[in-house]
Design a protein around this motif. Structure first.
Motif, mmCIF file in Angstrom:
data_model
loop_
_atom_site.group_PDB
_atom_site.id
_atom_site.type_symbol
_atom_site.label_atom_id
_atom_site.label_comp_id
_atom_site.label_asym_id
_atom_site.label_seq_id
_atom_site.Cartn_x
_atom_site.Cartn_y
_atom_site.Cartn_z
ATOM 1 N N MET A 93 4.442 2.897 1.239
ATOM 2 C CA MET A 93 4.061 1.546 1.569
ATOM 3 C C MET A 93 5.002 1.024 2.645
ATOM 4 S SD MET A 93 3.490 -1.516 -1.055
ATOM 5 C CE MET A 93 3.993 -3.129 -0.584
ATOM 6 N N THR A 94 4.446 0.258 3.573
ATOM 7 C CA THR A 94 5.270 -0.317 4.628
ATOM 8 C C THR A 94 5.713 -1.721 4.240
ATOM 9 O OG1 THR A 94 3.371 -1.215 5.806
ATOM 10 C CG2 THR A 94 4.107 0.991 6.435
ATOM 11 N N SER A 95 6.814 -2.133 4.822
ATOM 12 C CA SER A 95 7.323 -3.467 4.563
ATOM 13 C C SER A 95 7.711 -4.104 5.886
ATOM 14 C CB SER A 95 8.534 -3.375 3.650
ATOM 15 O OG SER A 95 9.038 -4.647 3.387
ATOM 16 N N PRO A 96 7.349 -5.323 6.192
ATOM 17 C CA PRO A 96 6.528 -6.194 5.361
ATOM 18 C C PRO A 96 5.072 -5.743 5.369
ATOM 19 C CG PRO A 96 6.925 -7.257 7.459
ATOM 20 C CD PRO A 96 7.714 -5.969 7.462
ATOM 21 N N VAL A 97 4.364 -6.130 4.322
ATOM 22 C CA VAL A 97 2.953 -5.765 4.199
ATOM 23 C C VAL A 97 2.136 -6.544 5.217
ATOM 24 C CG1 VAL A 97 0.951 -5.809 2.676
ATOM 25 C CG2 VAL A 97 3.197 -5.210 1.774
ATOM 26 N N VAL A 98 1.276 -5.852 5.918
ATOM 27 C CA VAL A 98 0.353 -6.482 6.854
ATOM 28 C C VAL A 98 -1.008 -6.501 6.185
ATOM 29 C CG1 VAL A 98 -0.755 -6.285 9.095
ATOM 30 C CG2 VAL A 98 1.648 -5.679 8.846
ATOM 31 N N ALA A 99 -1.681 -7.637 6.259
ATOM 32 C CA ALA A 99 -2.989 -7.779 5.632
ATOM 33 C C ALA A 99 -3.930 -8.483 6.598
ATOM 34 C CB ALA A 99 -2.854 -8.587 4.348
ATOM 35 N N VAL A 100 -5.209 -8.409 6.277
ATOM 36 C CA VAL A 100 -6.224 -9.124 7.049
ATOM 37 C C VAL A 100 -6.997 -10.030 6.111
ATOM 38 C CG1 VAL A 100 -6.471 -7.365 8.829
ATOM 39 C CG2 VAL A 100 -7.900 -7.237 6.790
ATOM 40 N N GLY A 101 -7.630 -11.036 6.693
ATOM 41 C CA GLY A 101 -8.465 -11.932 5.902
ATOM 42 C C GLY A 101 -9.882 -11.398 5.809
ATOM 43 N N PRO A 102 -10.680 -11.969 4.919
ATOM 44 C CA PRO A 102 -12.046 -11.501 4.741
ATOM 45 C C PRO A 102 -12.919 -11.687 5.972
ATOM 46 C CG PRO A 102 -11.540 -13.296 3.209
ATOM 47 C CD PRO A 102 -10.311 -13.012 3.987
ATOM 48 N N ASP A 103 -12.521 -12.549 6.885
ATOM 49 C CA ASP A 103 -13.300 -12.791 8.100
ATOM 50 C C ASP A 103 -12.758 -12.041 9.314
ATOM 51 O OD1 ASP A 103 -14.988 -14.537 6.711
ATOM 52 O OD2 ASP A 103 -13.637 -16.222 7.049
ATOM 53 N N VAL A 127 -0.867 2.659 10.045
ATOM 54 C CA VAL A 127 -1.326 2.816 8.672
ATOM 55 C C VAL A 127 -2.819 3.135 8.689
ATOM 56 C CG1 VAL A 127 0.432 1.320 7.669
ATOM 57 C CG2 VAL A 127 -1.732 0.328 8.416
ATOM 58 N N THR A 128 -3.338 3.596 7.567
ATOM 59 C CA THR A 128 -4.751 3.959 7.496
ATOM 60 C C THR A 128 -5.576 2.981 6.671
ATOM 61 O OG1 THR A 128 -4.336 5.403 5.608
ATOM 62 C CG2 THR A 128 -4.252 6.407 7.806
ATOM 63 N N ALA A 129 -4.925 1.985 6.084
ATOM 64 C CA ALA A 129 -5.649 0.986 5.297
ATOM 65 C C ALA A 129 -4.835 -0.302 5.233
ATOM 66 C CB ALA A 129 -5.911 1.501 3.889
ATOM 67 N N LEU A 130 -5.553 -1.407 5.028
ATOM 68 C CA LEU A 130 -4.920 -2.720 4.922
ATOM 69 C C LEU A 130 -5.525 -3.483 3.760
ATOM 70 C CD1 LEU A 130 -5.210 -3.787 8.666
ATOM 71 C CD2 LEU A 130 -3.099 -3.167 7.489
ATOM 72 N N PRO A 131 -4.703 -4.253 3.046
ATOM 73 C CA PRO A 131 -5.277 -5.115 2.023
ATOM 74 C C PRO A 131 -6.019 -6.284 2.682
ATOM 75 C CG PRO A 131 -2.903 -5.436 2.147
ATOM 76 C CD PRO A 131 -3.249 -4.322 3.082
ATOM 77 N N VAL A 132 -7.067 -6.731 2.033
ATOM 78 C CA VAL A 132 -7.798 -7.920 2.466
ATOM 79 C C VAL A 132 -7.399 -9.029 1.501
ATOM 80 C CG1 VAL A 132 -10.064 -8.933 2.864
ATOM 81 C CG2 VAL A 132 -9.709 -6.483 3.276
ATOM 82 N N VAL A 133 -6.868 -10.115 2.050
ATOM 83 C CA VAL A 133 -6.378 -11.208 1.210
ATOM 84 C C VAL A 133 -7.055 -12.511 1.594
ATOM 85 C CG1 VAL A 133 -4.126 -10.129 0.823
ATOM 86 C CG2 VAL A 133 -4.406 -11.688 2.722
ATOM 87 N N GLU A 134 -7.145 -13.398 0.624
ATOM 88 C CA GLU A 134 -7.686 -14.726 0.899
ATOM 89 C C GLU A 134 -6.778 -15.770 0.288
ATOM 90 O OE1 GLU A 134 -11.597 -14.956 -0.782
ATOM 91 O OE2 GLU A 134 -10.854 -15.192 -2.812
ATOM 92 N N GLY A 135 -6.960 -16.986 0.717
ATOM 93 C CA GLY A 135 -6.180 -18.088 0.161
ATOM 94 C C GLY A 135 -4.692 -17.874 0.334
ATOM 95 N N GLU A 136 -4.004 -17.922 -0.764
ATOM 96 C CA GLU A 136 -2.546 -17.802 -0.734
ATOM 97 C C GLU A 136 -2.075 -16.388 -1.025
ATOM 98 O OE1 GLU A 136 -0.473 -20.881 -2.780
ATOM 99 O OE2 GLU A 136 -1.890 -22.394 -2.117
ATOM 100 N N GLY A 137 -2.820 -15.412 -0.525
ATOM 101 C CA GLY A 137 -2.381 -14.037 -0.645
ATOM 102 C C GLY A 137 -3.024 -13.240 -1.758
ATOM 103 N N ARG A 138 -4.085 -13.757 -2.349
ATOM 104 C CA ARG A 138 -4.763 -13.019 -3.425
ATOM 105 C C ARG A 138 -5.541 -11.860 -2.810
ATOM 106 N NH1 ARG A 138 -9.672 -13.236 -6.474
ATOM 107 N NH2 ARG A 138 -10.498 -14.837 -5.102
ATOM 108 N N VAL A 139 -5.269 -10.651 -3.262
ATOM 109 C CA VAL A 139 -5.932 -9.460 -2.745
ATOM 110 C C VAL A 139 -7.360 -9.424 -3.285
ATOM 111 C CG1 VAL A 139 -5.915 -6.939 -2.674
ATOM 112 C CG2 VAL A 139 -3.762 -8.193 -2.565
ATOM 113 N N VAL A 140 -8.309 -9.292 -2.335
ATOM 114 C CA VAL A 140 -9.723 -9.236 -2.729
ATOM 115 C C VAL A 140 -10.369 -7.905 -2.349
ATOM 116 C CG1 VAL A 140 -10.052 -11.731 -2.697
ATOM 117 C CG2 VAL A 140 -10.450 -10.413 -0.606
ATOM 118 N N GLY A 141 -9.584 -7.039 -1.706
ATOM 119 C CA GLY A 141 -10.124 -5.739 -1.341
ATOM 120 C C GLY A 141 -9.181 -4.973 -0.445
#
Length: 66
Positions: free
Chosen positions: A1-11, A26-40
């Motif tokens: 895992m990389t630090s800091p975590v890079v994420a994208v929003g659902p849009d 990296v080969t994958a990113l978490p999708v987060v919404e709101g205040e950082g809740r992972v949704v995918g």
């Protein structure tokens, strides 16, 4: 895992996701919404069908003159 975590929003757009994947090597990113809740998770494999259908030659626009 990389630090800091890079994420994208659902849009996030296709290009935003590709740019983030390449920038962080990296080969994958978490999708987060709101205040950082992972949704995918979005991965390179998720993007392959879109890339597969991409036309490798850019459109040629004509001016209509002559």
């Amino acid at each position: 895992m990389t630090s800091p975590v890079v994420a994208v929003g659902p849009d996030a757009t296709y290009q935003e996701i590709v740019t983030a994947l390449r920038a962080r090597h990296v080969t994958a990113l978490p999708v987060v919404e709101g205040e950082g809740r992972v949704v995918g998770v979005v991965s390179e494999a998720d993007l392959l069908p879109k890339e597969e259908l991409r036309d490798p030659t850019p459109p040629r626009w004509t001016s209509g003159c002559g």
